[in-house]
Design a protein around this motif. Structure first.
Motif, PDB file in Angstrom:
ATOM      1  N   ILE A   1       0.875  -1.173   0.000  1.00  0.00           N
ATOM      2  CA  ILE A   1       0.000   0.000   0.000  1.00  0.00           C
ATOM      3  C   ILE A   1       0.909   1.219   0.000  1.00  0.00           C
ATOM      4  CG2 ILE A   1      -1.751   1.322   1.268  1.00  0.00           C
ATOM      5  CD1 ILE A   1      -2.842  -1.286   0.158  1.00  0.00           C
ATOM      6  N   ASP A   2       0.785   2.052  -1.033  1.00  0.00           N
ATOM      7  CA  ASP A   2       1.679   3.197  -1.213  1.00  0.00           C
ATOM      8  C   ASP A   2       0.845   4.478  -1.294  1.00  0.00           C
ATOM      9  OD1 ASP A   2       3.440   5.200  -2.313  1.00  0.00           O
ATOM     10  OD2 ASP A   2       4.754   3.591  -2.986  1.00  0.00           O
ATOM     11  N   ILE A   3       1.145   5.439  -0.402  1.00  0.00           N
ATOM     12  CA  ILE A   3       0.373   6.695  -0.382  1.00  0.00           C
ATOM     13  C   ILE A   3       1.074   7.823  -1.137  1.00  0.00           C
ATOM     14  CG2 ILE A   3      -0.916   6.230   1.735  1.00  0.00           C
ATOM     15  CD1 ILE A   3       1.169   7.998   3.221  1.00  0.00           C
ATOM     16  N   ASN A   4       2.234   7.523  -1.725  1.00  0.00           N
ATOM     17  CA  ASN A   4       2.979   8.579  -2.421  1.00  0.00           C
ATOM     18  C   ASN A   4       3.522   8.035  -3.726  1.00  0.00           C
ATOM     19  OD1 ASN A   4       4.277  11.002  -2.927  1.00  0.00           O
ATOM     20  ND2 ASN A   4       6.109  10.423  -1.804  1.00  0.00           N
ATOM     21  N   TYR A   5       2.626   7.456  -4.559  1.00  0.00           N
ATOM     22  CA  TYR A   5       3.096   6.716  -5.725  1.00  0.00           C
ATOM     23  C   TYR A   5       2.846   7.473  -7.018  1.00  0.00           C
ATOM     24  CZ  TYR A   5       4.313   2.899  -8.756  1.00  0.00           C
ATOM     25  OH  TYR A   5       4.953   2.123  -9.704  1.00  0.00           O
ATOM     26  N   THR A   6       3.909   7.697  -7.762  1.00  0.00           N
ATOM     27  CA  THR A   6       3.791   8.202  -9.125  1.00  0.00           C
ATOM     28  C   THR A   6       4.679   7.343 -10.007  1.00  0.00           C
ATOM     29  OG1 THR A   6       5.608   9.767  -8.804  1.00  0.00           O
ATOM     30  CG2 THR A   6       3.384  10.605  -8.440  1.00  0.00           C
ATOM     31  N   CYS A   7       4.285   7.180 -11.239  1.00  0.00           N
ATOM     32  CA  CYS A   7       5.039   6.311 -12.129  1.00  0.00           C
ATOM     33  C   CYS A   7       4.942   6.848 -13.550  1.00  0.00           C
ATOM     34  CB  CYS A   7       4.464   4.889 -12.076  1.00  0.00           C
ATOM     35  SG  CYS A   7       5.485   3.679 -12.916  1.00  0.00           S
ATOM     36  N   THR A   8       6.063   6.902 -14.245  1.00  0.00           N
ATOM     37  CA  THR A   8       6.084   7.333 -15.635  1.00  0.00           C
ATOM     38  C   THR A   8       6.576   6.183 -16.501  1.00  0.00           C
ATOM     39  OG1 THR A   8       6.513   9.627 -15.028  1.00  0.00           O
ATOM     40  CG2 THR A   8       7.054   8.987 -17.278  1.00  0.00           C
ATOM     41  N   TYR A   9       5.772   5.820 -17.508  1.00  0.00           N
ATOM     42  CA  TYR A   9       6.125   4.742 -18.426  1.00  0.00           C
ATOM     43  C   TYR A   9       6.331   5.296 -19.826  1.00  0.00           C
ATOM     44  CZ  TYR A   9       4.132   1.287 -15.150  1.00  0.00           C
ATOM     45  OH  TYR A   9       3.851   0.505 -14.078  1.00  0.00           O
ATOM     46  N   VAL A  10       7.193   4.632 -20.564  1.00  0.00           N
ATOM     47  CA  VAL A  10       7.208   4.787 -22.017  1.00  0.00           C
ATOM     48  C   VAL A  10       6.880   3.405 -22.558  1.00  0.00           C
ATOM     49  CG1 VAL A  10       8.589   5.284 -24.049  1.00  0.00           C
ATOM     50  CG2 VAL A  10       8.920   6.616 -21.976  1.00  0.00           C
ATOM     51  N   ILE A  11       5.741   3.279 -23.237  1.00  0.00           N
ATOM     52  CA  ILE A  11       5.276   1.974 -23.693  1.00  0.00           C
ATOM     53  C   ILE A  11       5.238   1.967 -25.222  1.00  0.00           C
ATOM     54  CG2 ILE A  11       3.347   0.321 -23.623  1.00  0.00           C
ATOM     55  CD1 ILE A  11       2.536   1.658 -20.964  1.00  0.00           C
TER      56      ILE A  11
END
Length: 238
Positions: free
Chosen positions: A214-224
Motif C-alpha cells: 500500500i503506497d500513499i505517495n506513488y507516481t510512475c512514468t512509463y514509455v510503452i
C-alpha cells in the motif's frame, strides 16, 4: 504539476521521439532554460533526475548525452526507483512462519505441509512512512530470513543465496487506506493510495516472493511502445 516535473516529462517525451540511431545531445542548460521559461536551477534539477534514472549522461565540458540503452526500457521511473538507497529505510513490523493457503501453495509450488514466512515492513522515504509491504517467501529456500535482512534489501539477500532473479510481475489498482493502515502511515483513513501486487520470479520460473504494497505517495512514468498487433486483436480483426 511542478515546473521541474513538467520539464522532466517533456524532455523524456522528446528523447523518446528521437528515431535516428547514433549519439545524441540535448541543448545546453542555458538554452533549455530559455525554451521552457524557467531558471537554470529548475533545468538542472530535471536533468539530474533524468541522469539518476539513466536516461542521460551529463559529461563535464562535453554536454548532456542521451543514453541510447535507456530508450529500450519501457519502465522509465517511479517514485521509489528514482530514490537512492540512502534516502530509503525499512522498519519491520512483524515476522512469522505459517502454513501456505491454497493460493500460496499454487504460486510457490508447495505442499500444505510446507511453511512460508510472512512479514510486514514499513518503507520510509526521506524519513516519511510511504509504504506498507506484506510479503511471503518459502521457508525451504530462505531458512535464515530475519529482521536484519527484512530491514535491508530483499533482492540483495536473494542474490546472495546464489539465485538469479529474472523479473517482477506487477499489478496496480487504486484503493483507499484503511484505519489500521492509516495508523501505520500517519495519514487519514480513506486517503487515496495505490495497491501494488508483486511476484518476484527467478530464472527458470520459480516464484521467490509475493508481496502486497500500500503506497500513499506513488507516481510512475512509463514509455510503452505501441503494439499494433494488440490493437488489431482488441478491435476483433485478429
Amino acid at each position: 504539476m511542478k515546473k521541474k516535473e513538467f520539464v522532466t516529462q517533456d524532455l523524456l517525451s522528446k528523447i523518446y521521439q528521437i528515431s535516428e540511431p547514433g549519439p545524441r545531445k540535448l541543448p545546453p542548460e542555458r538554452q533549455l532554460a530559455q525554451e521552457y521559461g524557467v531558471s537554470r536551477f529548475t533545468i538542472r534539477q530535471a536533468l539530474e533526475k533524468l541522469a539518476s534514472i539513466g536516461v542521460v549522461r551529463i559529461v563535464q565540458g562535453s554536454g548532456i548525452w542521451v543514453n541510447e540503452q535507456a530508450r529500450n526500457n519501457p519502465l522509465v521511473y517511479n517514485s521509489i526507483t528514482e530514490k537512492r538507497f540512502d534516502q530509503i529505510r525499512f522498519r519491520m513490523i512483524s515476522l512469522h512462519k505459517k502454513r501456505p493457503d491454497r493460493d500460496e501453495q499454487q504460486i510457490f509450488g508447495l505442499t500444505d505441509e510446507s511453511f512460508i514466512w510472512q512479514f510486514c515492513r514499513l518503507r520510509f522515504v526521506d524519513e516519511q512512512a510511504v509504504q506498507i509491504e506484506i510479503s511471503r517467501m518459502p521457508v525451504s529456500a530462505f531458512a535464515d530470513l530475519n529482521q536484519q535482512v527484512i530491514e535491508r534489501s530483499l533482492q540483495q539477500y536473494v542474490l546472495s543465496k546464489g539465485y538469479r532473479i529474472s523479473h517482477l510481475l506487477t499489478t496496480y489498482r487504486a484503493v483507499n487506506v484503511s484505519r489500521e493502515q492509516a495508523a501505520l502511515l500517519g495519514c487519514k483513513k480513506g486517503s487515496p493510495a495505490m495497491h501494488i501486487s508483486n511476484r518476484g520470479i527467478l530464472e527458470g520460473g520459480q516464484v521467490y516472493e509475493i508481496s502486497d504494497i500500500i503506497d500513499i505517495n506513488y507516481t510512475c512514468t512509463y514509455v510503452i511502445p505501441h503494439n499494433r498487433e494488440n490493437l488489431t486483436f482488441r478491435q476483433g480483426g485478429g
